[in-house]
Design a protein around this motif. Structure first.
Motif, short mmCIF file in Angstrom:
data_model
loop_
_atom_site.label_atom_id
_atom_site.label_comp_id
_atom_site.label_asym_id
_atom_site.label_seq_id
_atom_site.Cartn_x
_atom_site.Cartn_y
_atom_site.Cartn_z
N ASN A 154 83.66 -39.08 115.50
CA ASN A 154 84.59 -38.81 114.38
C ASN A 154 86.09 -39.25 114.78
OD1 ASN A 154 82.49 -37.61 112.90
ND2 ASN A 154 83.01 -35.43 113.41
N HIS A 155 86.86 -39.45 113.66
CA HIS A 155 88.22 -39.73 113.96
C HIS A 155 88.99 -39.19 113.00
CE1 HIS A 155 91.92 -42.23 114.16
NE2 HIS A 155 91.55 -42.36 115.47
N THR A 210 91.66 -39.78 111.05
CA THR A 210 92.01 -40.50 110.14
C THR A 210 90.87 -41.78 109.65
OG1 THR A 210 93.36 -42.41 111.34
CG2 THR A 210 94.52 -40.34 110.77
N ASP A 211 89.69 -41.41 110.23
CA ASP A 211 88.68 -42.39 109.84
C ASP A 211 89.02 -43.73 110.05
OD1 ASP A 211 87.25 -40.45 108.69
OD2 ASP A 211 87.70 -40.95 106.53
N ILE A 230 86.56 -45.19 115.36
CA ILE A 230 85.50 -44.87 115.50
C ILE A 230 84.40 -45.44 116.01
CG2 ILE A 230 83.52 -44.66 113.94
CD1 ILE A 230 85.34 -43.48 111.82
N ILE A 273 78.76 -40.25 110.98
CA ILE A 273 80.46 -39.69 111.00
C ILE A 273 80.56 -38.95 110.08
CG2 ILE A 273 82.74 -40.86 110.63
CD1 ILE A 273 81.40 -43.62 110.98
N PRO A 328 83.38 -38.11 107.48
CA PRO A 328 84.61 -38.69 107.20
C PRO A 328 85.61 -37.65 106.92
CG PRO A 328 83.01 -38.44 105.27
CD PRO A 328 82.30 -37.92 106.43
N ALA A 347 86.31 -45.42 101.34
CA ALA A 347 86.49 -45.20 102.68
C ALA A 347 85.07 -44.98 103.28
CB ALA A 347 87.27 -43.65 102.88
N LEU A 392 83.02 -47.23 106.30
CA LEU A 392 82.58 -46.96 107.36
C LEU A 392 81.15 -47.37 107.51
CD1 LEU A 392 84.20 -43.52 107.69
CD2 LEU A 392 84.72 -45.64 108.91
N VAL A 415 77.25 -41.80 107.04
CA VAL A 415 78.32 -41.23 106.77
C VAL A 415 78.33 -39.79 105.84
CG1 VAL A 415 80.63 -41.37 105.79
CG2 VAL A 415 79.43 -43.35 107.02
N CYS A 458 78.99 -37.69 103.68
CA CYS A 458 79.66 -37.58 102.53
C CYS A 458 78.90 -36.66 101.57
CB CYS A 458 80.10 -38.87 102.05
SG CYS A 458 78.75 -39.84 101.22
#
Lengths: 258, 461
Positions: free
Chosen positions: B164-165, B167-168, B173, B192, B194, B201, B205, B224, B226
């Protein structure tokens, strides 16, 4: 941190990738283990976070400084939580005032009630954050509110408080809206992050979708002048629309949100 | 129906099965917060004594939320397999505990029994079990799932690489992914969380993850994490391997997550239709955690552990590749300290395995919980012994986006080493081909010239 370099460490040849992330990459290893230097760096960050959770609101120091920048009364209040141990396990009690505090608010003279905005300073999960950031922020924000013609209710310091304690305080003060400044849950990289929660028409039972949150207020995050500008903008919008929360969109400037 | 137990001259009464289950639960802060915990140590044991005598058949008659009111209850009862249940249908909860620990309850017997168990039966028996029992029984279960590799075989422990980061940033990443792969992590999934749920976004990714996987021919899957509706929206023009969703054990709590069973069914069918798996078609990734229903004010008077096990009924309907209980993320008002987190993780792992789920655990804590790395080391070791399918791998155990502490790539190496556990076979072979791991499973030093470091240089340009 300076620890003597030793030969047991297998370094990782990709330290240059640290330029792209603050994640703890390329730590190297000894066997399968993280090198001691990194273990202790982690432990220090966790220690800062733990100390912040158990820090105390400097109520007397804050009161003195608030009275220097604010003409009205400054009140010291307390939630119905007995201690930090209970605070961590009983969020419901951290949202309610103890009887002495609610009694004092009820007994306030009428002239202090029915103001535009009540500002509450609560310790939350990091009193350290409030001790550091509350005064510098309010030094900028109070004049902005005054310039906009907003009347401000007595300032309230709330020990062992959660965000929603502002609802009871705001309701007893009959304020049109509340701004709760509160210590956020400490992370390993920031033990002193302050949040600001704006609630229009505060009353007990309000839920999170009725609030606007400005997060990560600290010098390395959202600095004081940007935070004050943003809060001032949201207050104006809340009064214009007579609401806060999900229907009050934050269109103030371009900020890097977390 | 009411239940009771008398200790000396004191009779403890429990109005119904829901209350009996709650009072019998080992203490945790969330049940106290909900006003459901036993009032005394004696009351808790009285409830356990009463629960031990409850026939399993009762669980098919007395529901903890009415059938008419809750679709999870309907799912549980409508899918209950009476043939699988038959061998234990005359047991009480206490007899089930003793049988589960007996030599007769071997891997094959437990696998055959699984569709005959309801979540409430499993929650009930777990409340009577010590931590040791939870480990012993879980260790006898084996739940194997497949997409591009094989996860959950005995003697194996996989890792979700969690890069994870805040600010994506794809470069940030990618840096964490390279770090994790070079430490031997990523066989469960490269997944990830997000920072934003915006479809564009997420697509960016997913494309980055898929390019990386294809370029290095990595036998793993990406995700991801989401919302399921976002995945459904993009799955026909983005490389969606696994569909993710957080789930809970009541209809109302699931609604607070923006889902219901019909939506999950549609998502599952959509993901299957993409046919992206190579060795198998387990396409769902679910996350759960004790306290989520209470946190959504949707627990209906059910204790948090029973709610959690009911979420597993939702999961098993959709044959997931991975189910992850994010045990210590929720905070101390639900699980106060290391002791409560460890107990809850062992319960979740064992209960999920008994119900036939590929259980992994996010061994984790927040900074306001009374826990630290030593507690996580204990739990990691216990779950390794218990045969946990997968854990998280986060650089240095510090998730910079979600602001909590999980397990590190190094932690995964530790537990594989001390317990002799292996990565998923296809992935382990890849690690050896890449010069990352030797044939004994030991991690190798890599040079500046390693081709994965070449990727990062390209991606960062």
């Amino acid at each position: 941190m300076e620890l003597r370099h030793n030969n047991h460490i297998q370094e990782d040849p990709w330290a240059s990738l640290r330029a792209f992330t603050t994640a703890r990459i390329a730590l190297g290893r000894t066997g399968a283990a993280i090198p001691l230097k990194e273990v202790l760096a982690f432990r220090l960050a966790h220690a800062h976070a733990r100390d912040a959770v158990y820090s105390h609101l400097d109520t007397n120091g804050l009161q003195e400084k608030l009275q220097a920048i604010f003409a009205g009364p400054v009140l010291q209040l307390h939630s119905s939580v007995a201690d930090r141990y209970e605070y961590l396990q009983r969020p419901d009690k951290g949202r309610r005032l103890d009887t002495e505090s609610s009694g004092r608010l009820s007994a306030l003279k009428d002239e202090y009630k029915q103001q535009d905005i009540a500002i509450i300073l609560a310790d939350g999960l990091s009193a350290t954050a409030l001790n550091i950031h509350a005064i510098p922020l309010l030094e900028l924000l109070l004049p902005m509110l005054k310039a906009a013609g907003r009347s401000v209710a007595p300032l309230c310091l709330a020990e062992q408080g959660r965000v929603a304690i502002g609802d009871e305080i705001g309701a007893l003060l009959q304020a049109k809206c509340t701004l709760v400044l509160i210590g956020e849950r400490p992370g390993l990289s920031s033990a002193d992050s302050m949040g600001a929660y704006l609630t229009y028409s505060p009353r007990p039972g309000n839920t999170d979708e009725t609030r606007n949150c400005i997060s990560n207020i600290r010098e390395e995050g959202l600095d004081y002048s940007h935070a004050a500008g943003k809060i001032s903008y949201l207050v104006s919008e809340a009064f214009r629309l007579c609401l806060s929360g999900v229907d009050l969109k934050d269109n103030y400037g371009l900020f890097l949100e977390k | 129906m009411s239940y009771q137990h008398t200790i000396q001259h004191r009779t403890y009464r429990f109005d119904n099965l829901r209350m009996l289950l709650a009072r019998a639960t080992p203490f945790r802060s969330g049940d106290a917060l909900a006003g459901l915990a036993a009032d005394s140590y004696e009351e808790r044991v009285a409830a356990q004594l009463a629960l031990a005598d409850v026939p399993l058949k009762i669980f098919l008659e007395e529901t903890v939320i009415p059938y008419e009111k809750d679709e999870v209850t309907r799912l549980i009862l409508d899918t209950h397999n009476k043939t699988a249940f038959a061998p234990i249908s005359h047991f009480t909860v206490g007899e089930l505990r003793d049988w589960l620990l007996s030599d007769a309850a071997d891997t094959a017997a437990l696998q055959a029994l699984s569709p005959g168990l309801t979540p409430e039966m499993v929650a009930a028996v777990s409340k009577l079990m010590r931590n040791q029992d939870l480990i012993s029984v879980a260790d006898k279960c084996e739940v194997v799932t497949r997409f591009r590799n094989t996860i959950g075989l005995k003697g194996h422990l996989s890792v979700r690489l969690q890069p994870n980061h805040n600010t994506d940033d794809p470069r940030g990443i990618a840096a964490s992914i390279i770090d994790g792969l070079l430490y031997g992590s990523g066989d469960a999934v490269i997944g990830i969380n997000p920072a934003t749920d915006s479809p564009q976004a997420v697509v960016t990714l997913l494309q980055m993850l898929d390019n990386l996987r294809l370029q290095f021919d990595i036998p793993t899957q990406s995700c991801v994490l989401c919302h399921v509706t976002t995945a459904m929206q993009i799955m026909h023009h983005a490389p969606v391997d696994l569909v993710f969703q957080s789930i809970a054990g009541t209809e109302q709590a699931n609604r607070s997550f923006g889902i219901d069973l019909a939506l999950l069914k549609e998502a599952h069918e959509g993901a299957l239709s993409l046919r992206r798996g190579t060795v198998g078609q387990n396409v769902m990734y679910f996350e759960t955690g004790q306290g989520s229903a209470l946190s959504a004010n949707a627990h209906s008077g059910i204790d948090q552990q029973t709610c959690e096990v009911r979420a597993y009924a939702v999961a098993r309907q959709f044959a997931p590749l991975l189910v992850n209980t994010v045990v210590g993320f929720i905070g101390p008002e639900y699980l106060f300290d290391g002791k409560q987190i460890i107990r809850a993780a062992l319960e979740d792992h064992c209960c999920g395995k008994l119900l036939g789920l590929p259980m992994g655990v996010d061994i984790c804590y927040t900074n306001h919980a009374e826990a630290d790395q030593d507690d996580m080391d204990n739990l990691l070791t216990l779950l390794g012994v218990a045969g946990c399918n997968f854990i998280m791998g986060v650089p240095g155990a510090d998730d910079i986006m979600l602001n909590y502490q999980s397990t590190s790539f190094h932690d995964a190496l530790y537990v594989r080493k001390v317990l002799g556990l292996h990565a998923a076979p296809e992935f382990e072979q890849w690690l050896q081909q890449q010069g990352i791991m030797d044939h004994t499973g030991a991690i190798l030093p890599v040079s500046n010239a390693h081709r994965l470091l070449g990727y990062s240089a390209t991606a960062n340009r």
